[in-house]
Design an enzyme around this catalytic site. Structure first.
Site, short mmCIF file in Angstrom:
data_model
loop_
_atom_site.label_atom_id
_atom_site.label_comp_id
_atom_site.label_asym_id
_atom_site.label_seq_id
_atom_site.Cartn_x
_atom_site.Cartn_y
_atom_site.Cartn_z
N GLY A 159 0.82 -1.20 0.00
CA GLY A 159 0.00 0.00 0.00
C GLY A 159 0.85 1.26 0.00
O GLY A 159 2.04 1.22 0.31
N CYS A 160 0.24 2.38 -0.35
CA CYS A 160 0.99 3.64 -0.47
C CYS A 160 1.43 4.16 0.90
O CYS A 160 2.63 4.42 1.12
CB CYS A 160 0.13 4.68 -1.18
SG CYS A 160 -1.54 4.85 -0.50
N TYR A 161 0.49 4.31 1.82
CA TYR A 161 0.85 4.72 3.17
C TYR A 161 1.88 3.74 3.77
O TYR A 161 2.83 4.13 4.43
CB TYR A 161 -0.39 4.73 4.08
CG TYR A 161 -1.20 6.00 4.09
CD1 TYR A 161 -0.63 7.21 4.47
CD2 TYR A 161 -2.55 5.98 3.77
CE1 TYR A 161 -1.40 8.37 4.51
CE2 TYR A 161 -3.32 7.14 3.81
CZ TYR A 161 -2.75 8.34 4.18
OH TYR A 161 -3.49 9.47 4.24
N ALA A 162 1.63 2.45 3.53
CA ALA A 162 2.47 1.41 4.14
C ALA A 162 3.89 1.45 3.60
O ALA A 162 4.85 1.22 4.34
CB ALA A 162 1.86 0.03 3.89
#
Length: 858
Positions: free
Chosen positions: A670-673
């Site tokens: 994921g992007c945030y991750a």
């Protein structure tokens, strides 16, 4: 016989955390049953610890040092002198690190002091400690305190070791014989006249670490106080160990002018000049003189390391080492002609290390004949464990023609001394190394830039202009044209330029292609490039922003071709933004997928679908008769928590690139991750609690389906928090790091780009500079990660393909740091990372198709 215990195995978690080698999966495997035979348990545990050590260095480093240390008798491995303050302040760390050594079958001789404890007791009793020339005056009252403190501190260390399952033997007397140093002047202070080896050897033969004090006795039995550094030196003279380690709070010798830690001192080459330095005085000068006197009587292979206790494993088992390493070394010699070589046989032996000569491609005689007709300068130590030959070159940048080092030359860091000498003489230099050279990371650290092609890497430093670098690359490309070697066996390699530093204020990367990168501490990039054939791509779920970015990047990719694009809403419409051929949107169903897979119509399937939707498509691909050759990249969160081992988590900068390259099914992070893991990972072993992540994304992260989170009227002058606990990215970050985190996401009014402000509690005081250095080491050479001293801005990351980590703000207590990370959620947070994973899986260059002019630079 060496013994081990279940108790120690169950304490390995503590050992790994304190010794910077945390690896929960391996630690778990170390817990074997007490019913297992002793020999089996020992070798199982030894294997486990070796794997744990691999987390602080490469497998090559760990294996070569273990072989090096076990080449001598056990009592000749190391003498470790422990400062009294360490027992008081860092006992758990000390015990854990010694447990590591014991557990791998290494038996250091440990000798400790107790100066701070003695001073504290004397001051509490109203007695002012008295010194002459740095030597404590020891009267009878003081001796009573000295003896009591030595016994207490010795027992404290032995007890701490035994609680970890380590057999340790307190040896508080019977080792050192002494006469009075000067009875009238110093009273009960001794000068060592002899060392009794028997108690130490008996302890090691019994499988116990010997823990010594520096108390000595006269022939009549009078106890005398002896300086612990002096006692450690006398022990070293008797046992002649490979390593002598002084553990102190500063972690090394500090250069008083610069405030920097001195990495290495080679006495034969540097001693006289070093003593002339203005900052070398008082205790520092005395220590250097004492160490030189000690090493002059020991084999040249012996060395002294002054380090922090937490760096013990790094010092012993990695090439980079830690703290200050002091050794005799050899004087470095510079020759300008072949006649200056006094021992031709040594020169021939050194040249025979060259791959071209040893393989028979050329001979020593031929090379020497050619060398006679050119201007050159040769550098080497006296035995030529390292030989470097520098020649003039038509580019105007001198060429390091040969850099040949024996194993001893690398182990003893003679290579660093030689390169330093070369750098003093040459302001600019170029050299070439094969990509499979085991010391590639070392060369990257010495270079300003690099260029990789056909299995070879061109390195340089000091090039002053783009034109000069262009000339270097052009000449290098001609020389390696048609050559193949190393891990890249076929195909031309594109995108092979890398600048490690900015030159003349400009950024070369916007003019050239990025280069092969490697990191000494992190996951070295695997750049393949062996595949130059076309691959067919089917994109399932192409309507969203990520799908649109992927289409644009595949359109620019040299080897990828879209053959199918599926979107229910856009079925029948012409695909825009793709110019290689005309594509019409389809609405592919499960049966269509099965048919395409059975007919081998697709090489790469990209699932750009919402969470919880793609499983039927994946099952259809996997269950089709004859399936098995195509690759699947899933951009959703559906398989990020896979525990079957079927899916590989595709974050190349933190995960094993080889595993990604070998996988059939890859789960795109994921992007945030991605940003959070990049920002937290280097500090996991230093973290003492729950990292808190305050994340803000542009509204493109909310997708194309209308909602308040992508409604610009709702977002105007607003910030929307959502899913503040148990967000899927919170679970993803925690599971990948092996560390619980708190994640609080928000949406803002800009379109694309994420910023994360992350608060990380620290186990021990650390400066912002210390922390930044850790990040720079971790991400050295990574093409899509930039480490900045400043807090990055989200506006600067929008439209860029990397992650920027910076700020490193430390509080006054130095027990908490705030790190800021930025990432474009549509690019490195999704489509760029997907393209990296496709390139790895299909054996293309990892960065193929990623625009150079959109890469963040430091």
């Amino acid at each position: 016989m060496i013994r081990t215990s279940t108790v120690l195995r169950n304490q390995l978690v503590r050992s790994t955390v304190n010794c910077k080698a945390a690896c929960p999966a391996i630690v778990s495997s170390a817990r074997v049953s007490s019913k297992t035979p002793v020999s089996v348990r020992f070798y199982s545990t030894r294997s486990t610890v070796i794997q744990l050590l691999n987390n602080i260095g490469s497998k090559r480093e760990v294996e070569q040092y273990l072989k090096y240390f076990t080449s001598v008798s056990q009592q000749q491995f190391a003498v470790i002198k422990v400062g009294g303050a360490i027992i008081t302040q860092q006992l758990p760390e000390l015990a854990s690190c010694l447990a590591f050594l014991y557990h791998v079958g290494l038996y250091p001789i440990v000798l400790h002091g107790t100066g701070p404890q003695i001073n504290e007791i004397l001051e509490n009793e109203g007695v002012e400690p008295d010194y002459i020339d740095g030597i404590r005056i020891t009267d009878e009252r003081t001796m009573a305190v000295v003896r009591k403190c030595f016994l207490e501190q010795n027992l404290k260390l032995v007890t701490a070791l035994e609680k970890m399952g380590v057999r340790a033997r307190p040896i508080t007397a019977g080792v050192f014989q002494a006469d009075y140093l000067d009875k009238d002047k110093y009273q009960l202070v001794g000068s060592i006249t002899g060392v009794n080896k028997a108690p130490v050897e008996a302890s090691i033969q019994a499988g116990a670490l010997p823990i010594l004090t520096s108390l000595a006795e006269t022939s009549s039995g009078q106890i005398l106080n002896v300086n612990a550094d002096v006692a450690a030196g006398e022990i070293a003279r008797v046992f002649e160990p490979l390593k002598i380690v002084y553990l102190n709070e500063k972690g090394g010798i500090i250069n008083g002018n610069t405030g920097e830690k001195v990495s290495a001192i080679n006495l034969d080459e540097e001693y006289e000049d070093l003593l002339k330095e203005s900052w070398v005085k008082y205790g520092t000068k005395l220590k250097i003189k004492e160490i030189r006197d000690l090493l002059m009587h020991l084999p040249r292979s012996s060395s002294v390391a002054i380090i922090d206790v937490n760096d013990l494993q790094k010092e012993l088992f990695t090439d980079s080492g830690a703290g200050t390493l002091i050794r005799r070394g050899y004087k470095l010699l510079v020759r300008n002609s072949l006649e200056e070589f006094q021992q031709p046989d040594l020169l021939r032996a050194a040249l025979n290390r060259d791959v071209e000569i040893s393989s028979g491609s050329t001979s020593v005689a031929s090379y020497l004949k050619a060398l006679e007709s050119v201007k050159f300068k040769a550098y080497g130590d006296e035995p030529l464990e390292v030989l470097a030959i520098v020649r003039d070159d038509t580019t105007g940048v001198a060429k390091l023609d040969k850099f040949l080092a024996s194993k001893a030359g690398w182990l003893n860091n003679v290579t660093d001394n030689i390169f330093t000498a070369i750098r003093k003489d040459y302001s600019a230099l170029q050299w070439t190394v094969k990509e499979d050279d085991p010391n590639t990371a070392w060369f990257f650290a010495k270079a300003d830039g690099s260029f990789a092609k056909n299995g070879h890497i061109l390195f340089w430093y000091g090039a002053e202009s783009i034109e000069q670098v262009s000339s270097l690359i052009e000449n290098f490309s001609k020389q390696v044209a048609g050559k193949q070697s190393g891990i890249f066996k076929s195909g031309s390699q594109t995108r092979s330029f890398s600048t490690h530093r900015n030159i003349q204020g400009g950024v070369f990367s916007r003019q050239f292609k990025r280069g092969l990168a490697t990191s000494a501490k992190a996951n070295p990039p695997l750049r393949d490039g062996s595949n130059t054939s076309k691959s067919r791509v089917a994109l399932i779920g192409a309507r969203g922003f990520t799908g649109q970015n992927l289409i644009s990047m595949i359109d620019q990719h040299p080897y990828l071709e879209l053959t199918h694009v599926s979107s229910r809403e856009l079925k029948g419409q012409k695909l825009k933004g793709y110019n290689k051929k005309e594509i019409v949107y389809e609405n592919l169903q499960i049966e269509d997928i099965k048919k395409m897979e059975a007919n081998n119509e697709v090489d790469v399937w990209i699932m750009a679908l919402p969470n919880g939707v793609c499983k039927p498509f994946v099952d259809a691909i996997e269950n089709t008769s004859g399936a098995g050759t195509s690759k699947i990249i899933d951009l959703s969160a559906d398989y990020r928590f896979d525990t079957t081992g079927d899916w590989v988590y595709g974050l190349p900068e933190l995960n094993d690139r080889q595993a990604i390259a070998n996988a059939r099914k890859i789960s795109n992070p994921g992007c945030y991750a991605t940003a959070a893991q990049v920002a937290i990972k280097p500090l996991v072993e230093y973290c003492s609690g729950l990292p808190s992540i305050f994340g803000v994304s542009g509204y493109s992260g909310a997708g194309t389906k209308p909602s308040p989170k992508n409604d610009i009227n709702v977002l105007r002058d607003n910030l929307i928090p959502y899913s503040l606990t148990d967000h899927v990215h919170e679970r993803e970050i925690s599971s990948q790091l092996g560390l619980p985190v708190a994640f609080m996401p928000h949406v803002a009014q800009w379109f694309q780009g994420i910023t994360e402000t992350i608060s990380i509690p620290l186990k021990k005081p650390m400066t912002a500079r210390d922390i930044r250095n850790i990040y720079q080491d971790q991400y050295q050479g990574e093409q899509l990660i930039t480490v900045s001293g400043e807090a990055p801005f989200v506006k600067d990351i929008s439209g860029k393909h990397g992650v920027v980590v910076g700020a490193f703000a430390v509080n006054a207590k130095q027990d908490r740091v705030v790190v800021v990370a930025t990432i474009d959620n549509l690019l490195k947070g999704a489509s760029t990372q997907c393209l990296q994973n496709i390139n790895l899986a299909m054996k293309y260059d990892e960065y193929a198709g990623i625009p150079d002019d959109l890469v963040i630079r430091g």
